[in-house]
Design an enzyme around this catalytic site. Structure first.
Site, PDB file in Angstrom:
ATOM      1  N   GLU A 163       0.794  -1.242   0.000  1.00  0.00           N
ATOM      2  CA  GLU A 163       0.000   0.000   0.000  1.00  0.00           C
ATOM      3  C   GLU A 163       0.824   1.289   0.000  1.00  0.00           C
ATOM      4  O   GLU A 163       0.795   2.063   0.972  1.00  0.00           O
ATOM      5  CB  GLU A 163      -0.937   0.025   1.207  1.00  0.00           C
ATOM      6  CG  GLU A 163      -1.970  -1.068   1.210  1.00  0.00           C
ATOM      7  CD  GLU A 163      -2.985  -0.918   2.327  1.00  0.00           C
ATOM      8  OE1 GLU A 163      -2.794  -0.068   3.208  1.00  0.00           O
ATOM      9  OE2 GLU A 163      -3.969  -1.661   2.314  1.00  0.00           O
ATOM     10  N   GLU A 374      -5.617  -8.437   1.200  1.00  0.00           N
ATOM     11  CA  GLU A 374      -6.263  -8.057   2.472  1.00  0.00           C
ATOM     12  C   GLU A 374      -7.729  -7.751   2.218  1.00  0.00           C
ATOM     13  O   GLU A 374      -8.074  -7.124   1.208  1.00  0.00           O
ATOM     14  CB  GLU A 374      -5.631  -6.789   3.085  1.00  0.00           C
ATOM     15  CG  GLU A 374      -4.334  -7.010   3.796  1.00  0.00           C
ATOM     16  CD  GLU A 374      -3.770  -5.717   4.392  1.00  0.00           C
ATOM     17  OE1 GLU A 374      -4.541  -4.875   4.880  1.00  0.00           O
ATOM     18  OE2 GLU A 374      -2.540  -5.564   4.355  1.00  0.00           O
TER      19      GLU A 374
END
Ligand code: BG6
Length: 469
Positions: A163, A374
């Site tokens: 991320e 995720e």
């Protein structure tokens, strides 16, 4: 429909959020070791000094994962455990820990899926400018090579970064993560470019070793949708997707930056210092990048921002598309909608937007292999007669797995699902209150572990390969 046998059902964690042992066995200090101790930076001053003590209890944790039937465990390596000052000597005890963890997974047939960077950079590098300094790029490639050589005989799935948008925007725009800098667009864009360069170089280095595994990157996936069909709002959504998706995915998957953003950067004196050599390696690595990891929690509902207002405050929950934020350039804002559902922390629950986003993704990036690295529900779990009855989590994961099923039926190349998270863990800014795990950790009782209802439910899903979802 059943999920194919090569579809991996897993769960994920990150070093700083689970390991603890922050200063043991030669580990160097990381940015988070320092940042979390500055008063007021984290929820009730929580930090990862002990976290859930995975460093000492990994055997117990992996055994519980095996009981749940996990096919794969995504975890990250703490750079400062391997190379304490980021760029110098290698710490053998750090290598030993991950060797043991990997072997423990393999003992149960659990596939290790390794993230090299999940936000904890050695503090020495942070103090030299962190991701704004190109020295960090070279140090990262060196660190990556050490990991490939030490673990690559058994690890065949590598994620370079987790991320980029989150650690760069929270680090250089919101100031909510280290290095805690606010509103520095120049640094923000430079840091993102340096990360893409480091990713590209690490991919090429991996391929040069001919270890015959796969390597990719994980990005947050928060597709923006207009709140209605007003052209101004539709343009706002387009704009949001250029900055939140194209800027992050294009260099990795297309090998070049989106012109829409580059034009803005050029006009505003914000273009990163990039060399032709860096742009070339980004281009080359795009062909070698094997997969993309998507972390999906919520979409963004956006509309044109009519009057410039600043975001309420700098925090995790108002940074990645959660409602109530204005974009850095004031063009759009994210809003809460009356007909949508939200978690206690204000994140939208939207499996339908997940499916819609995956379709947009395929239209844009084609058939690249995708792992959902995720997805999960942050909640305060209910305990009834000593059992953790996390029914909302089951519902959340079920709805998102159904969306994945539909996406696969539509030809989207999805190869795995990693729930966030394996055990309960430290939420960067929300402490231990916000739980995500299949495995409960009792902070009042010696960090004892216990499989939650969701863990048993997931076990059954895996055994049936999702047929009855
Ligand atoms: C993801 C991160 O962005 O979101 C995880 O990769 C993080 O590390 C997760 O824990 C959930 O975020 P939060 O703020 O709810 O803990």
């Amino acid at each position: 429909m059943k999920f194919a046998n090569d579809f991996l059902f897993g769960a994920a964690s990150a070093s700083y959020q689970v390991e603890g042992a922050w200063n043991e066995d030669g580990k160097g200090i990381s940015n988070w070791d320092v940042f979390s101790k500055i008063p007021g930076k984290t929820f009730e001053g929580t930090n990862g000094d002990v976290s859930v003590d995975h460093y000492h209890r990994y055997k117990e944790d992996v055994k519980l994962m095996a009981e749940i039937g996990l096919e794969s465990y995504r975890f990250s390596i703490s750079w400062a455990r391997i190379i304490p000052d980021g760029d110098g000597e290698i710490n053998q005890k750090g290598l030993d820990f991950y060797n043991n963890l990997i072997d423990e997974c393999l003992k149960y047939g659990i596939v290790p899926f390794v993230t090299l960077y999940h936000w904890d950079i050695p503090q020495v590098l942070e103090e030299c400018g962190g991701w704004t300094n190109k020295r960090t790029v070279d140090a990262f490639v060196k660190y990556a090579n050490v990991c490939y050589k030490a673990f690559g005989d058994r690890v065949k799935h590598w994620i370079t970064f987790n991320e980029t948008i989150v650690f760069c925007s929270l680090g250089y725009l919101a100031g909510a993560h280290p290095p805690g800098i606010k509103n520095d667009l120049k640094k923000y864009f430079q840091a993102t470019h340096n990360v893409f360069t480091a990713h590209a170089k690490a991919v090429v280095a991996y391929k040069n070793l001919r270890q015959f595994g796969e390597i990719g990157i994980t990005h947050v996936f928060s597709p923006a949708f207009s709140i209605d069909n007003n052209p101004d709002n539709e343009f706002a959504a387009y704009h949001a997707n250029q900055y939140g998706i194209a800027w992050y995915y294009d260099p990795v998957l297309k090998g070049e930056y989106p012109q829409y953003v580059v034009k803005y950067l050029n006009e505003n004196n914000l273009t990163p210092e990039w060399t032709q050599e860096e742009l070339n390696i980004i281009k080359i690595a795009a062909d070698d990048n094997d997969f993309i990891g998507l972390n999906y929690y919520q979409p963004q509902r956006v509309m044109k921002n009519i009057k410039f207002e600043n975001s309420k405050e700098s925090s995790r929950d108002n940074s990645t598309g959660a409602p109530g934020n204005v974009s850095f350039d004031g063009v759009y804002k994210t809003v809460k909608m009356n007909d949508k559902k939200y978690t206690k922390w204000g994140w939208e629950i939207a499996p339908d937007a997940f499916l819609e986003g995956l379709k947009m993704f395929k239209a844009n990036y084609g058939d690249i292999k995708i792992y959902i690295t995720e997805n999960g529900l942050g909640d305060e779990d209910v305990i009834i007669q000593d059992e953790v009855v996390d029914v909302p989590r089951i519902k959340y994961i079920e709805e998102h797995l159904v969306a994945i099923k539909k996406a696969i039926a539509e030809g989207i190349n999805l190869k795995g699902y990693y729930a966030w998270s394996s055990t309960d863990l430290l939420s960067w800014l929300n402490g231990y209150k916000k739980q995500y795990g299949f495995i409960y950790v009792d902070h009042k009782n010696n960090l004892d572990r216990k499989i939650k209802l969701s863990g048993y439910w997931y076990k059954q899903i895996i055994e049936e390969r999702g047929e009855n979802l």
